[in-house]
Design a protein around this motif. Sequence first.
Motif, mmCIF file in Angstrom:
data_model
loop_
_atom_site.group_PDB
_atom_site.id
_atom_site.type_symbol
_atom_site.label_atom_id
_atom_site.label_comp_id
_atom_site.label_asym_id
_atom_site.label_seq_id
_atom_site.Cartn_x
_atom_site.Cartn_y
_atom_site.Cartn_z
ATOM 1 N N GLN A 238 41.261 39.897 39.010
ATOM 2 C CA GLN A 238 42.376 40.836 39.090
ATOM 3 C C GLN A 238 42.961 40.813 40.499
ATOM 4 O O GLN A 238 42.226 40.809 41.489
ATOM 5 C CB GLN A 238 41.912 42.257 38.744
ATOM 6 C CG GLN A 238 41.426 42.382 37.304
ATOM 7 C CD GLN A 238 41.014 43.799 36.959
ATOM 8 O OE1 GLN A 238 40.140 44.372 37.602
ATOM 9 N NE2 GLN A 238 41.638 44.371 35.937
ATOM 10 N N LEU A 239 44.269 40.816 40.573
ATOM 11 C CA LEU A 239 44.966 40.707 41.851
ATOM 12 C C LEU A 239 45.754 41.987 42.102
ATOM 13 O O LEU A 239 46.518 42.436 41.247
ATOM 14 C CB LEU A 239 45.921 39.501 41.821
ATOM 15 C CG LEU A 239 46.479 39.029 43.161
ATOM 16 C CD1 LEU A 239 45.356 38.485 44.044
ATOM 17 C CD2 LEU A 239 47.530 37.944 42.931
ATOM 18 N N THR B 34 48.829 48.959 41.567
ATOM 19 C CA THR B 34 49.378 47.735 40.983
ATOM 20 C C THR B 34 48.238 46.745 40.772
ATOM 21 O O THR B 34 47.396 46.550 41.649
ATOM 22 C CB THR B 34 50.431 47.098 41.900
ATOM 23 O OG1 THR B 34 49.846 46.815 43.175
ATOM 24 C CG2 THR B 34 51.615 48.026 42.101
ATOM 25 N N VAL B 35 48.211 46.124 39.593
ATOM 26 C CA VAL B 35 47.178 45.148 39.297
ATOM 27 C C VAL B 35 47.740 44.086 38.354
ATOM 28 O O VAL B 35 48.517 44.395 37.445
ATOM 29 C CB VAL B 35 45.928 45.816 38.679
ATOM 30 C CG1 VAL B 35 46.259 46.528 37.386
ATOM 31 C CG2 VAL B 35 44.814 44.791 38.473
ATOM 32 N N PHE C 253 44.691 41.411 47.210
ATOM 33 C CA PHE C 253 43.273 41.741 47.135
ATOM 34 C C PHE C 253 42.771 41.189 45.806
ATOM 35 O O PHE C 253 43.281 41.553 44.739
ATOM 36 C CB PHE C 253 43.122 43.258 47.191
ATOM 37 C CG PHE C 253 41.737 43.769 47.449
ATOM 38 C CD1 PHE C 253 40.695 42.943 47.827
ATOM 39 C CD2 PHE C 253 41.477 45.133 47.331
ATOM 40 C CE1 PHE C 253 39.427 43.446 48.080
ATOM 41 C CE2 PHE C 253 40.220 45.651 47.580
ATOM 42 C CZ PHE C 253 39.197 44.810 47.953
ATOM 43 N N LEU C 254 41.789 40.272 45.851
ATOM 44 C CA LEU C 254 41.274 39.626 44.639
ATOM 45 C C LEU C 254 39.928 40.235 44.263
ATOM 46 O O LEU C 254 39.008 40.281 45.085
ATOM 47 C CB LEU C 254 41.129 38.125 44.867
ATOM 48 C CG LEU C 254 40.658 37.307 43.662
ATOM 49 C CD1 LEU C 254 41.696 37.348 42.534
ATOM 50 C CD2 LEU C 254 40.372 35.864 44.070
ATOM 51 N N LYS C 255 39.826 40.670 43.007
ATOM 52 C CA LYS C 255 38.607 41.272 42.485
ATOM 53 C C LYS C 255 38.134 40.497 41.255
ATOM 54 O O LYS C 255 38.915 39.828 40.579
ATOM 55 C CB LYS C 255 38.864 42.723 42.079
ATOM 56 C CG LYS C 255 39.164 43.676 43.242
ATOM 57 C CD LYS C 255 37.944 44.490 43.571
ATOM 58 C CE LYS C 255 38.219 45.580 44.570
ATOM 59 N NZ LYS C 255 37.012 46.393 44.837
ATOM 60 N N SER D 74 34.598 42.517 45.200
ATOM 61 C CA SER D 74 35.774 42.257 46.029
ATOM 62 C C SER D 74 35.613 40.871 46.645
ATOM 63 O O SER D 74 34.744 40.655 47.488
ATOM 64 C CB SER D 74 35.893 43.316 47.125
ATOM 65 O OG SER D 74 35.958 44.606 46.562
ATOM 66 N N LEU D 75 36.439 39.942 46.224
ATOM 67 C CA LEU D 75 36.244 38.540 46.597
ATOM 68 C C LEU D 75 37.000 38.145 47.863
ATOM 69 O O LEU D 75 36.411 37.589 48.783
ATOM 70 C CB LEU D 75 36.650 37.630 45.436
ATOM 71 C CG LEU D 75 35.957 37.900 44.093
ATOM 72 C CD1 LEU D 75 36.397 36.862 43.062
ATOM 73 C CD2 LEU D 75 34.448 37.919 44.235
#
Length: 1016
Positions: free
Chosen positions: A705-706, A726-727, A786-788, A870-871
């Motif tokens: 998810q970004l 926002t995702v 932010f990449l999850k 959280s990547l």
Amino acid sequence: MHDDRVHVERRIRRILNERLRPAVHGERAPLDLEFWPAPGEPVTLEEALAATYVKAAPGQEWGPPWGTTWFHLTGTVPSAWSGREVEAVVDLGFSITGPGFSAEGLVLRPDGTAVKALNPESIWVPITKSSTGNGDVDLYVEAASNPDIMREGFGTPHGVGTPLGDIETAGRAPGYRVRRVELAVFEREIWELVMDVEVLDQLMHELSTDDPRRWKILRALETAVDAIDLRDVTGTTAAARKALEPALAAPAVASAHRVSAVGHAHIDTAWLWPLRETVRKVARTAANVTQLMDDHPDLVFAMSSAQQWAWMKEHHPAIWERMKEKVATGQFVPVGGMWVESDTNLPGSEALARQFVHGKRFFLEELGIETQEVWLPDSFGYTAALPQLVKLSGSQWFLTQKMSWNQVNKFPHHTFWWEGLDGTRVLTHLPPVDTYNSVLSGRELAHTVRNYTEKGVANRSLVPFGYGDGGGGPTREMIGRAARLADLEGSARVGVESPQDFFVKALEDHPAPEVWAGEMYLEIHRGTYTTHHATKAGNRRSEHLLREAELWSATATVRTGAEYPSERLDAIWKQVLTHQFHDILPGSSIAWVHRLAKTTYAEIAAELEQIVADAQRALAGDENASGVVTFNAAPHARDGVVAGGAGIPSEPSQPAVLEHTEAGTVLDNGLIRVVIDERGLLTSVVDAATGREAVAEGRVANLLQLHQDLPYEWDAWDVDRSYTHTVTDITGVDSLRSRVLEDASVQVEVVRTFGASRVTQLLTLAPGSRRLDVETEVDWQECEKFLKAAFPLDLRADVSSAEIQFGYVQRATTSNTTWEREQFEIPAHRYLHVGEPDYGVAVVNDSTYGHDVSRTVRADGGTTTTVRLSLLRAPRFPDPQTDLGIQRLRYALVPGADLLDATREGHWINLPARSVPGDHPVAPLVEIDHPGVVLSALKLADDGSGDLVVRVHEALGARRRTALRVDAEYSSWTVTDLLERPLDDPGPALEQAEESGVFTVSLRPFQILTLRLRRS
């Protein structure tokens, strides 16, 4: 007069700023100026003395970013100034940001002795207390043209960031212009008047207009400025000071708050400057402080970070000797007991312990001082493991002020007992001044009194004063304020003293403080769990390789007599510990710092692999042996060099199978069954032992998810809750391939593109494994994103259990209170576990720290608990290229896991399998019967004695009684502290059984135990 109060106050300040301050340096005479731009990196004074200088004058441009320019100042003190105090005034064109954030200089004599530093708040240089006339001046200034990244970075539009954070991108244009270089008479009496007026004026403005004291001060100040002849300030200063005497002599009330003022200069070991510049910042600050101590014998200055002291010994021996001189007088005080002021959420167990080991040992060996206070004013939250480590290091007090930065919930105490994970308590103080860079202003001291939470039961706090972050330290103006505030009506009473004096008095003043139990979670800077993944991965790998290198080397020494590489290991540990500083490891330093860190970590890995290989060859009995096969040295392995627990339960070893069905690709090894749909997403993960489905109904797992990610401030540091607004779910797939590997594992490769980035994931299920591994490679090219990775689980979990050092901490998954709600991003080490009473799931990783856990109730009445890793992030300040490029990381889903499973799998995913070559097994040195007791370290003693040191801890939060077997000859044993010294009161934790080499270990939850065995 009352109706005209505001105008009177403005007139007082105008005279102070426009007439009195400029008059402090009276008569002036020119100095000759020459300069030499040094090429490349900083040079020695000897090289500078031999250089060819060019004549210059005020207005001269100088200083490309990160450059060094040497200035040569020469001149003669005029004979007419005989008997007067003379100083040089040198303004190199400092920016207005403040000390430590722009150009700085170190003033040296030709013989190499340091005089003091130059910065925006300290542009004077002492020449003589009493001129004899016609004295020659001959000084050199090593000027660092460090760019003002703070001003440049925060003003940059469009998320571009500033190129000034790396010498490779900063350019070569001069950034500064010399403003002023001259001799001047220092009018000490005028300076004293400035201090009198300033202190009373600041105090007056903090008092209520209903307070008679305010009006008395105003009347005294008005009388004083009326006494000044603006055409003869020098001649009328005495009269003005006389008018202020009654106001300054009025004593504080008996109940006035008492402030222990400690000179300080928080110097970030790297932040908006590289490590090499920190060495010079420490030198400049130490030179400033020791010079002030000559003039002010009552000044006490506390400096933390043994690494910074060690740099002075190595690079600036003359300053080092001055520091030791002032240590001997009790003025220059080592504090902290740590190698650097490290982050405390991210370093691993042994690494955090070694921060204390190396820090305390340096101060003991070099200065003969046992530091008692742990000094961490600026780290980004405080792990619950710290109190036990503080006590086991031989310290007893803890100080921070960062908790005052909480965005929502005010921390409820200032002096309190902090209870750690295992129940250890340490006296802790959070200065209510809410800064570690106090200038002892009236506003700061008034805030201290108003803010102090223990009013009525206690009455003392500590104020660290001095310019910090980039260094600088106290100034003579701060010392002047402190002297006037020692006993002044309307103010807190200020006394300059050491941290140790404060803590002793604080406990006498407040013998029964309140208790705060568990971690001190900081409600800001949550992005530091994720920013700069490569630095975090380098740290994690280094920590585990160090553990392996010590373990294999100790085994080789005990078994074969091979030389133990103590000096190499010591040097590597110090490198790793230095990079755990609270802006390097958290990812909030400039690009230059992280570029060099990447190189350093690669060099560390290569050397540690060599140390491991050398030990293995010694154990194989063949110095030339090669082709080492794999063998696992994890804490839970029984069949290798060390066993730290009962070993890995026997699992079926049937090959994993790969099927293609209507539901998708199925991976099944008899222990778990995984279904991956056509988008490469997990739709089902079933635990065969229980038949439980891990993935929530109607959801998919391993969902990337970004989010848009632009915090309101502090880009690299912060993740605001607003990022969740926002995702974008990344579900598109470029290719999907499945394969059977040579080791009978089954694997699915998923390739996706999103934005400008590309990600490749290998989902692997091995025979006999109860975890699904996800190996991820991202070509990360995003900006402010932010990449999850999300795992929606079919669980109702009230808490999550996150591994920290020497155990785990549980946090609520609910948002019932603002305290729970603010923990929307949390740190964890190698695992995060959620579960119901009889069933749980763990997510383990090899380089990820940031996580979030949330709950929702579905339409069917079931609860979904979503764990997300959280990547990667992409902030633009202070490093505009943060994380761009290829990033590699690994995580895994472990269904049906309890906390022991989570602990074991978290270890295994971080440790490679290793064994010695040949057919002869190596018997483990240490075996532990209970799986809940983990081996933290196996090494030889730091003192070179050859003694064997074994450190274990209880990892699952329960009381344990287990056998510890040592397969090595020894003549005696003792329980020690972290520094391998016998504990005065070791307690009942360890006793030797009748059988030689067998000990009975009894541990309370999360207890750490260190055993030292004297080898025969």
